[in-house]
Design an enzyme around this catalytic site. Structure first.
Site, PDB file in Angstrom:
ATOM      1  N   SER A 451      41.899  45.330  50.197  1.00  0.00           N
ATOM      2  CA  SER A 451      42.318  46.367  51.126  1.00  0.00           C
ATOM      3  C   SER A 451      42.439  45.847  52.564  1.00  0.00           C
ATOM      4  O   SER A 451      43.303  45.027  52.859  1.00  0.00           O
ATOM      5  CB  SER A 451      41.334  47.537  51.027  1.00  0.00           C
ATOM      6  N   ASP A 462      51.030  35.565  58.184  1.00  0.00           N
ATOM      7  CA  ASP A 462      52.420  35.782  58.580  1.00  0.00           C
ATOM      8  C   ASP A 462      52.708  35.226  59.976  1.00  0.00           C
ATOM      9  O   ASP A 462      53.803  34.718  60.239  1.00  0.00           O
ATOM     10  CB  ASP A 462      52.771  37.273  58.518  1.00  0.00           C
ATOM     11  N   LYS A 477      44.802  45.342  46.483  1.00  0.00           N
ATOM     12  CA  LYS A 477      44.799  46.798  46.698  1.00  0.00           C
ATOM     13  C   LYS A 477      45.542  47.091  47.996  1.00  0.00           C
ATOM     14  O   LYS A 477      45.024  46.871  49.081  1.00  0.00           O
ATOM     15  CB  LYS A 477      43.377  47.347  46.776  1.00  0.00           C
TER      16      LYS A 477
END
Length: 698
Positions: A451, A462, A477
């Protein structure tokens, strides 16, 4: 969701609940599944599995009778028809009553443990019993396996007592055999006594959850008593052993160890272990196979300082008795903490974040974002040359704190994208141009990082801001749940509290547009781990929501990591040549093989030989737990001062530092920091401005 519409009271509470759930799902679920024959088949399978996970109650004739409804449950849900539930509930009560007589008869006579026979505990592949003779035989073998396990443990205890005291008179085989049957009888009596106390509403909740689970694994119905227990705050105290449990067929499985808790400190219990028996101190162990999760939890919980003994089937197939002294798992141990370590003449900081906590009731309370900022500032005062941020086993929490934490390491920009059903995406930004730390950064993850942890790792990856190192991929998740009180949708209810629905209402996405759902975050550097070959992620659940992607956010990658590719490549080469990692990978493959072995001999000699063989094979992997990295981890000066006045804090930190000094994963993370070093490292000294971003819980 439109909360203005209400549903008129229905004289039948069950039908009203079905209507309510259908309404709330339709209006509030992120992507409600199509309610069709496939949906119906899923309900049928989940519900029957939930009622009889080890196939010891229903006969094949019962299943054949139930099968006529297999493709009708979607229509029954929409039409508020409970015919199927009534049939299965009535039949289950009948079969359970028959089973009470069955086990009493079986346990009235001694078992013959010299007979060569086996029991296959692969319940998923096991067929239903065709008749009463077959089901009687199944019960006999199941009970015999349980008593055999107890008997072998008792014999070991007697042998240990004899070794310590040669004058000790060992109990005879006959005495021990009788004790195991008496103990098993008591366990089953207790279990069936609890089942008898369960009312029809409990079983109807099981049915409702079989329907809700078909929308996705995280959508579930809370009956009133469960709603009261559900802690919507992601903070608090836990008393007991410090472990989260889940149901796996008829077994209770360790799902997660709470950082700082007794089980975590003991290092014997681990995620994936199955609890077979529970004993209070020196009392007889109680068989908890087939017992409701709530009742297993009650037996394990207890007052601080008391002992509980768990008989567990380890992930490698061995059966062990683990003693744990209960304690209060203090909230302090769920907070971020940091340590410093010197390596090759450089000083590094290690920050451990067990969860993304926040106090929603108090804006001035502690939260993970503020605390990580403090730890970074403290580490900078120690003139560190790099930071390892450890979010292994971190199950998530507040998404707003992810934004704050990621913002400490970048100038400004998007951190995560959130999408709600039928709405435009919302991008959560770090809007503060200040960078708290611009030096080398490594994020440590594993397959239980979930999560919010995954969003942090994804954002850092990124931006190419730091190296993600750990398991092949994180948990996967990528959804957000909200808890809705169902009573708000009912007018003039005359049947009491209707409970609540935990519903998946949002999905979050990386700034590159990809979802973390199912895929998780793939590590830049993959390190072997014990669970690498076991199915324990979101992607291993049949009805998990799919992976998808949306448009990327507008962002620019970090351009100050000139050694980024080199550091990753060097790490991969080191891991490939490291004998410790090779041993861990061998161990993971061995655990996977052992985990799939479900056939047990009911012959005492063969049973002992198998257990001994597993233990002997396991000795090959002892160097994994004996490993030392020869690094010395220390607390920061402020904490050193606090420890002088707080012996318990010193004990906790000493335990953590000892664990770090045996951690090959942390050692490799520090190696990566070495490789990321550049000349002319610049450090900022300005505290980040704490923002008040929208709070999203995950």
């Amino acid at each position: 969701m439109n909360a203005d519409r209400t549903i008129d009271p229905d004289p039948n509470r069950d039908k009203t609940l079905l209507e309510l759930l259908a309404f709330v799902i339709e209006k509030g679920h992120y992507s409600p599944a199509e309610i069709n024959d496939e949906f119906s088949k899923g309900i049928f399978k989940d519900y029957i599995d939930a009622l009889d996970p080890s196939k010891r109650f229903f006969l094949q004739s019962d299943i054949d009778e139930f099968k006529q409804y297999e493709l009708m449950l979607d229509d029954q849900f929409l039409n508020k028809d409970i015919t199927f539930f009534n049939l299965t509930y009535t039949r289950l009560m009948k079969r359970m009553e028959e089973s009470k007589k069955r086990y009493k008869t079986i346990l009235s006579q001694p078992f013959n443990y010299n007979v060569d026979e086996n029991f296959d505990a692969d319940y998923e592949k096991m067929p239903y019993a065709k008749n009463l003779t077959e089901i009687n035989e199944r019960w006999r073998k199941q009970i015999k396996l349980s008593t055999l396990s107890s008997l072998v443990t008792k014999q070991k205890i007697e042998e240990e007592k004899k070794k310590k005291d040669p004058a000790y008179k060992e109990k005879s085989f006959e005495t021990l055999e009788k004790e195991t049957r008496e103990s098993s009888l008591k366990s089953l009596d207790d279990n069936f006594s609890v089942i008898k106390d369960l009312n029809r509403d409990y079983w109807f909740s099981v049915y409702l959850n079989s329907i809700m689970a078909r929308f996705d694994p995280h959508t579930s119905y809370f009956a009133p008593e469960e709603k009261d227990r559900f802690d919507v705050n992601i903070s608090g105290k836990l008393e007991g052993i410090g472990a989260r449990l889940t149901k796996k067929n008829d077994f209770t499985q360790i799902d997660e160890l709470i950082s700082g808790g007794p089980a975590w400190k003991g290092k014997q219990l681990e995620a994936g272990d199955l609890i077979l028996k529970v004993a209070q101190g020196n009392e007889e162990p109680v068989d908890v196979v087939g017992m409701r999760l709530d009742d297993v939890v009650k037996k394990i919980k207890g007052h601080k300082g008391t002992e509980v003994k768990l008989t567990v089937k380890k992930v490698d197939g061995s059966i062990k008795v683990i003693s744990i002294i209960r304690d209060v798992v203090e909230i302090e141990e769920t907070y971020a903490k940091s340590s410093v370590v010197e390596k090759n003449g450089l000083k590094y900081g290690v920050i451990y974040l067990p969860k993304f906590y926040i106090d929603f009731e108090n804006k001035d309370g502690r939260d993970a974002g503020k605390d990580i900022a403090k730890e970074v500032e403290r580490l900078k005062k120690e003139n560190i040359n790099g930071i390892v941020l450890d979010v292994r086993d971190d199950g998530g929490g507040s998404l707003s704190t992810v934004v704050d934490i990621a913002g400490l390491f970048i100038e400004e920009g998007p951190i995560v994208q959130v999408k709600s059903a039928g709405k435009k995406k919302e991008v959560l930004y770090d809007k503060d141009k200040k960078i708290e730390w611009d030096g080398p950064l490594v994020i440590m993850v594993n397959s239980f990082s979930a999560s919010a942890s995954e969003i942090l790792a994804a954002a850092i990856q990124d931006y190419k801001r730091g190296v993600i190192i750990g398991s092949k991929q994180t948990y996967g998740k990528g959804t957000v749940q909200n808890v809705l009180d169902l009573n708000q949708f009912v007018r003039n209810a005359n049947y009491g509290d209707l409970g609540a629905l935990k519903i998946t209402g949002q999905k979050f996405y990386r700034i590159n547009g990809g979802s973390t759902q199912l895929e998780g975050v793939h590590s830049d550097v993959v390190m072997p781990d014990r669970y690498a070959y076991l199915k324990m992620g979101e992607r291993d659940i049949d009805n998990a929501m799919p992976w998808d992607k949306i448009d990327p956010a507008d962002y620019s990658t970090w351009n100050s990591n000139e050694n980024f590719a080199k550091a990753i490549n060097n790490s991969k080469n080191r891991i490939a040549q490291n004998p410790q990692f090779k041993l861990i990978d061998d161990n993971a493959k061995w655990i996977d093989v052992k985990n799939k072995e479900n056939v047990y001999s009911l012959n005492i000699k063969s049973f002992k030989e198998t257990q001994e063989q597993v233990e002997n094979e396991g000795k090959k992997y002892k160097p994994i737990s004996d490993y030392k990295n020869d690094l010395i981890f220390k607390s920061l000066p402020y904490e050193e001062d606090e420890m002088k006045a707080d012996a318990s804090l010193k004990e906790k930190r000493d335990a953590w530092h000892q664990a770090l000094s045996k951690d090959v994963y942390v050692e490799e993370a520090l190696n990566v920091l070495d490789d990321l070093q550049t000349k002319g490292l610049v450090k900022n000294t300005v505290n980040p401005k704490m923002k008040k971003d929208k709070l999203v819980k995950s």
